[in-house]
Motif scaffolding. Structure first.
Motif, PDB file in Angstrom:
ATOM      1  N   LEU A 570       0.831  -1.200   0.000  1.00 46.47           N
ATOM      2  CA  LEU A 570       0.000   0.000   0.000  1.00 46.47           C
ATOM      3  C   LEU A 570       0.869   1.254   0.000  1.00 46.47           C
ATOM      4  O   LEU A 570       1.903   1.295   0.681  1.00 46.47           O
ATOM      5  N   PRO A 571       0.434   2.301  -0.726  1.00 47.90           N
ATOM      6  CA  PRO A 571       1.242   3.540  -0.744  1.00 47.90           C
ATOM      7  C   PRO A 571       1.299   4.246   0.621  1.00 47.90           C
ATOM      8  O   PRO A 571       2.222   5.014   0.867  1.00 47.90           O
ATOM      9  N   GLU A 572       0.324   3.962   1.477  1.00 50.28           N
ATOM     10  CA  GLU A 572       0.318   4.620   2.790  1.00 50.28           C
ATOM     11  C   GLU A 572       1.241   3.943   3.796  1.00 50.28           C
ATOM     12  O   GLU A 572       1.544   4.500   4.849  1.00 50.28           O
ATOM     13  N   VAL A 573       1.665   2.703   3.486  1.00 54.36           N
ATOM     14  CA  VAL A 573       2.373   1.876   4.471  1.00 54.36           C
ATOM     15  C   VAL A 573       3.823   1.698   4.061  1.00 54.36           C
ATOM     16  O   VAL A 573       4.129   1.358   2.924  1.00 54.36           O
ATOM     17  N   GLU A 574       4.724   1.918   5.038  1.00 61.02           N
ATOM     18  CA  GLU A 574       6.151   1.685   4.810  1.00 61.02           C
ATOM     19  C   GLU A 574       6.537   0.251   5.170  1.00 61.02           C
ATOM     20  O   GLU A 574       7.287  -0.401   4.439  1.00 61.02           O
ATOM     21  N   HIS A 575       6.040  -0.249   6.301  1.00 66.99           N
ATOM     22  CA  HIS A 575       6.285  -1.618   6.734  1.00 66.99           C
ATOM     23  C   HIS A 575       5.014  -2.155   7.367  1.00 66.99           C
ATOM     24  O   HIS A 575       4.238  -1.410   7.961  1.00 66.99           O
ATOM     25  N   ALA A 576       4.827  -3.474   7.280  1.00 69.26           N
ATOM     26  CA  ALA A 576       3.686  -4.127   7.917  1.00 69.26           C
ATOM     27  C   ALA A 576       4.159  -5.425   8.546  1.00 69.26           C
ATOM     28  O   ALA A 576       5.049  -6.099   8.017  1.00 69.26           O
ATOM     29  N   GLY A 577       3.571  -5.768   9.689  1.00 65.04           N
ATOM     30  CA  GLY A 577       3.932  -7.005  10.371  1.00 65.04           C
ATOM     31  C   GLY A 577       2.805  -7.471  11.270  1.00 65.04           C
ATOM     32  O   GLY A 577       1.865  -6.723  11.558  1.00 65.04           O
ATOM     33  N   VAL A 578       2.893  -8.716  11.712  1.00 64.84           N
ATOM     34  CA  VAL A 578       1.862  -9.323  12.545  1.00 64.84           C
ATOM     35  C   VAL A 578       2.537  -9.947  13.762  1.00 64.84           C
ATOM     36  O   VAL A 578       3.623 -10.529  13.650  1.00 64.84           O
ATOM     37  N   THR A 579       1.904  -9.832  14.912  1.00 61.02           N
ATOM     38  CA  THR A 579       2.439 -10.447  16.121  1.00 61.02           C
ATOM     39  C   THR A 579       1.308 -10.958  17.004  1.00 61.02           C
ATOM     40  O   THR A 579       0.200 -10.409  17.003  1.00 61.02           O
ATOM     41  N   PHE A 580       1.610 -12.009  17.727  1.00 61.21           N
ATOM     42  CA  PHE A 580       0.753 -12.470  18.817  1.00 61.21           C
ATOM     43  C   PHE A 580       1.513 -12.158  20.104  1.00 61.21           C
ATOM     44  O   PHE A 580       2.511 -12.789  20.411  1.00 61.21           O
ATOM     45  N   GLY A 581       1.041 -11.146  20.826  1.00 70.76           N
ATOM     46  CA  GLY A 581       1.763 -10.666  21.999  1.00 70.76           C
ATOM     47  C   GLY A 581       2.379  -9.315  21.725  1.00 70.76           C
ATOM     48  O   GLY A 581       3.598  -9.129  21.850  1.00 70.76           O
ATOM     49  N   ALA A 582       1.551  -8.345  21.321  1.00 73.21           N
ATOM     50  CA  ALA A 582       2.044  -7.014  20.991  1.00 73.21           C
ATOM     51  C   ALA A 582       2.399  -6.238  22.253  1.00 73.21           C
ATOM     52  O   ALA A 582       1.927  -6.556  23.345  1.00 73.21           O
ATOM     53  N   PRO A 583       3.233  -5.206  22.122  1.00 73.56           N
ATOM     54  CA  PRO A 583       3.578  -4.382  23.289  1.00 73.56           C
ATOM     55  C   PRO A 583       2.343  -3.769  23.935  1.00 73.56           C
ATOM     56  O   PRO A 583       1.415  -3.313  23.246  1.00 73.56           O
ATOM     57  N   LEU A 584       2.328  -3.775  25.266  1.00 75.26           N
ATOM     58  CA  LEU A 584       1.250  -3.181  26.057  1.00 75.26           C
ATOM     59  C   LEU A 584      -0.104  -3.774  25.672  1.00 75.26           C
ATOM     60  O   LEU A 584      -1.120  -3.071  25.626  1.00 75.26           O
ATOM     61  N   GLU A 585      -0.106  -5.087  25.419  1.00 76.52           N
ATOM     62  CA  GLU A 585      -1.330  -5.772  25.008  1.00 76.52           C
ATOM     63  C   GLU A 585      -1.297  -7.181  25.579  1.00 76.52           C
ATOM     64  O   GLU A 585      -0.240  -7.816  25.649  1.00 76.52           O
TER      65      GLU A 585
END
Length: 889
Positions: A570-585
């Motif tokens: 996407l032109p709006e996105v520089e990087h994308a990633g997925v996690t299970f166990g995100a910070p402060l979550e």
């Protein structure tokens, strides 16, 4: 009448009965309570609860006071007997005329008290709703929760393994019902756009634990909770009314959750949404072969059996815990189970803060009372001639004191009415500004409990600011009338009393300023924490893949890999990633780690790590720092070599100065694999604040999601410069991949961090407001004391100047009149803050409760205000012309 309303009213009335003498309370208390509760039922139907509370309170006060004063005798009995309705009305009329003759004084006093009363009642309404109101369930004191304690590591958690539920159910003499539960999030389809709905997974009997019955159908039972059981669901009132229109025929029909059909077997009663806003409940479906005694993925709750007290239940649970440690050493060694009342757990995170806020606002009220008392003392000196004349004409000391107290009560009553209006507005403002973690599901309202508190505050305020001036003036007046003294000049005792009140105002103001200062520094320390991840320009949302359509492992991994590629394009996105166990979550898995290059240790002695499943793009999307080795790539798939990346804390703790890259480990979690695979450490990343800003994350391990297969993930997007949001584009991408998936919890990382700091900011803001109010009141009071002293000593000042006194000498004389009690107040305030600072320790981070810098700054600021408030009237005194001063009578 609802059960919790019944219990709350009974508790409040028992407190009121404390006003009766013990003998009368023992003889008539039970009958009076029963009569009151009967009248409550009648008044509730007629809508007259407020009037009933005032009538009941007056009856208790009147009879209790009469009983006690009959024993006391003397002037106090005469005072009470003289308070006939006619006499009281006469006193009120006289007091009202007096207040009208002095509108400036009356307005200042009423406004000052109204601010203190309004703030106090607002905070109490929150304390009452959150801390004092019983949980809305039958016999809430019988509800308990389980804590799993690791005695070796000194930690405890709410984690419980599925087989333990049966262990506790076996204690039938201790527990009436036991249930395990966990939060759930499933996508509801078939009713328009897909919607992710919060719910609960349970081992059965959850409604029975809370003493509730379904509105329709039945509760889930332990028989439903088998690994291959039928798909059944109990709906909450919200889903039932919104999706089925409240149709009683909903039982037996089906709903589609996560792409599968679930039969509706019951509807929960109105208001029940445990845990945490759940809208439905499904069985746990636990397979003991896959998740046994070491798999603590649920929490436990129970209802004590009739006659079983908490201490007895704790002893029996301790015995069973010891037996389990012997039978299952791999999973239960070093572990003990503790019980705690559910009500205490619900308010554990906010209880200290709310009591501190109530204490702080009470200090503001005390400052307001001291200020008004000082005003009344000043006016009392001026009224000595009036009161002396009344005493000469035959008024007794008791009669004079009663009249003066009536004036004080009338001011307090007016302030109470104004304060109630301010409290109503203030309570609404608090509910808007308070973070959700503070209020939870509490019912905050200006109910009868708050009104009773407000009435008690008015009575207490009357005594606090009116009693001392009234007694001083009533006792002094007869002597003045006999010796012909003018009395208007006051005396040494009056000056000492006013100085003491002023010292108290300054002391309380300093305590509040120090509290606000400590929280201000805490905010600064939290903002300075290195979080270990990017905050600016990062956006994220939650995505859950239905197991019925995606299963586990390869299909899940392929979907997330495709989604990551599409989002990165996407032109709006520089990087994308997925996690299970995100910070402060929530979502991080805790498990044991085996270091294969070390001597083997038994499971109970193994160290633990936090495990997070991530995608290759997550490193750049979240802004993590790669310190050694490499990050995951597209080649780290299920068919490839199992790998892991560890955090810096794990590398330092487990390997010290050794290079961890290339070491082999095994984690006691095998999601997506038949067995726990041996993994090679390929890199080290910087630590992050994973749970809270104020807590170190501890040892952590990252696994490629392609080798883990978690079907729930937090999608993280690093936005390009100047882009505000990529959510619309992300929704379009998701719709092309699977239109039945829904995005939930969209937020920026700035919002996440702000939410984590919201509670501390809220407490700091309130304390800052309270300390500001107290500071203004104390400043006005100090200015008034010095200005009044200047006015009373004008003739003396003129004589001093005429005899050659310099302006600086006169200024210093007047300054000492205000600075001396203020300095005493500063010392008392520092002492009080030092004694009470430890109570704030749980709210602070990176700051000691006795922080020297905060003490110096707050004391210096308050002293500067003190000097400014005293210098202004003191300089005015030094400029008084002697000729004008000598003409003053």
């Amino acid at each position: 009448m609802k059960t919790h309303d019944h219990a709350r009213r009974a508790r409040l009335y028992r407190l009121m009965l404390r006003l009766l003498p013990p003998e009368a309370r023992e003889e008539f208390g039970t009958e009076m309570l029963q009569l009151f509760l009967d009248r409550c039922r009648e008044a509730e139907e007629a809508g007259g609860m407020t009037r009933l509370w005032f009538e009941a309170g007056w009856d208790v006060v009147r009879h209790g006071t009469a009983e006690r004063l009959e024993r006391a005798g003397g002037h106090m009995r005469d005072l009470w007997r003289g308070m006939t309705m006619g006499g009281w009305i006469q006193d009120v009329r006289f007091a009202a005329r007096g207040l009208r003759r002095r509108p400036g004084f009356s307005s200042a006093a009423v406004v000052t008290l109204a601010l203190g009363i309004g703030a106090s009642v607002s905070i109490f309404s929150v304390v009452n709703g959150v801390l004092l109101t019983p949980l809305p369930y039958p016999e809430p004191e019988s509800l308990v929760t389980f804590w799993s304690v690791n005695e070796e590591r000194g930690t405890r958690s709410r984690g419980m393994a599925h087989p333990e539920v049966a262990d506790w159910r076996a204690l039938s003499s201790t527990f009436e019902h036991v249930a395990g539960y966990a939060r759930a999030r499933m996508t509801l389809t078939g009713f328009g756009l897909p919607e992710v709905v919060a719910g609960g997974r349970t081992t059965g009997d959850l409604l029975a634990v809370f003493g509730l019955n379904p509105t329709l159908g039945r509760d889930l039972t332990p028989e439903d909770d088998v690994s291959d059981g039928a798909r059944v669901v109990v709906l909450g009132q919200g889903l039932w009314t919104e999706r089925f229109g409240g149709d009683p025929g909903a039982v037996g029909r089906t709903v589609t959750l996560d792409g599968a059909s679930w039969e509706v077997v019951g509807v929960a009663p109105e208001g029940f949404d445990f845990p945490g806003g759940a809208g439905y409940w499904v069985p746990f479906y636990n397979d003991p072969e896959e998740c046994g005694r070491g798999c603590r993925i649920m929490s436990g709750i129970a209802r004590l059996a009739g006659g079983a007290d908490l201490e007895r239940a704790r002893r029996q649970v301790g015995v069973v815990s010891a037996r389990l440690a012997e039978e299952y050493p791999d999973s239960h060694r070093y572990r003990a189970t503790e019980l705690e009342r559910l009500a205490d757990v619900v308010v554990a995170d906010v209880e200290t803060a709310l009591w501190l806020l109530l204490g702080a606002v009470s200090m503001v009220l005390l400052v307001a009372c001291a200020n008004v008392a000082n005003l009344l003392l000043a006016r009392a000196v001026d009224r000595s001639a009036e009161v002396s004349l009344r005493a000469t004409l035959g008024a007794s000391v008791i009669r004079l004191a009663r009249q003066l107290l009536t004036e004080s009560f009338l001011m307090a009553l007016l302030a109470g009415v104004a304060g109630a209006v301010l409290a109503w507005w203030g309570t609404a403002l608090l509910m808007r500004l308070a973070p959700p973690t503070l209020l939870g599901n509490a019912d905050i309202a200006m109910d009868e409990s708050v009104l009773v508190f407000a009435a008690l505050v008015v009575a207490g305020v009357t005594a606090l600011f009116g009693l001392v001036p009234a007694l001083y003036l009533a006792r002094r007046a007869p002597a003045d009338s006999l010796n012909g003294s003018r009395g208007s000049r006051g005396g040494r005792h009056t000056g000492l009393l006013r100085s003491a009140l002023l010292s108290g105002e300054v002391a309380l103001s300093l305590v509040l300023m120090l509290g606000a200062g400590l929280l201000f520094r805490t905010i600064g320390q939290m903002e300075a924490v290195d979080l270990g991840f990017s905050v600016s320009g990062v956006e994220r949302f939650r995505l859950s893949l239905p197991e019925s359509r995606y299963g586990e492992g390869p299909v899940v991994a392929r979907f997330f890999a495709t989604l990551e590629d599409r989002l990165t394009a996407l032109p709006e996105v520089e990087h994308a990633g997925v996690t299970f166990g995100a910070p402060l979550e929530s979502g991080t898995i805790g498990t044991d780690i085996v270091l294969l290059d070390r001597d083997p240790v038994p499971p109970p002695d193994r160290p633990s790590v936090a495990v997070r499943a991530v995608s290759p793009g997550y490193l750049d999307a979240a802004g993590l720092t790669l310190l050694q080795g490499r990050w995951f790539t597209e080649d780290d798939r299920r068919s490839g070599e199992p790998v892991a990346v560890i955090g810096w804390a794990a590398a330092a703790r487990f390997y010290g100065d050794e290079d961890p890259v290339g070491k082999q480990i095994r984690l006691s979690v095998s999601w997506g694999f038949d067995e726990e695979p041996t993994r090679t450490v390929v890199g080290v990343v910087g630590d992050i604040r994973g749970r809270r800003i104020t807590e170190d994350d501890g040892p952590a391990a990252y696994l490629p999601n392609a080798q883990f297969g978690v079907d729930v993930g937090i999608v993280t997007l690093k936005l390009r410069a100047g882009v505000a949001t990529a959510l619309p584009a992300a929704r379009s991408v998701l719709a092309t991949l699977d239109p039945n998936l829904a995005i939930t919890n969209p937020e920026t990382m700035e919002q996440v961090v702000s939410r984590e700091m919201a509670a501390t900011r809220f407490y700091m803001t309130l304390l800052a407001v309270f300390s500001g109010m107290a500071l203004v009141l104390a400043t006005v009071g100090l200015y008034g004391v010095v200005a009044y002293g200047v006015g009373r000593r004008t003739r003396e000042i003129g004589i001093r100047i005429a005899l050659g006194a310099r302006s600086d000498d006169v200024t210093a004389l007047m300054v000492r009149q205000g600075v001396a009690p203020a300095l005493a107040g500063l010392c008392l305030g520092l002492l009080g803050a030092w004694m009470g600072a430890r109570a704030m320790a749980t709210l602070l981070y990176g700051v000691r409760p006795h922080d020297p810098a905060t003490s110096v700054v707050a004391t210096g600021l308050l002293f500067g205000v003190v000097m400014a408030a005293t210098l202004l009237p003191a300089r005015r005194a030094a400029r008084i012309p002697p000729s004008s001063a000598l003409r003053v009578d």
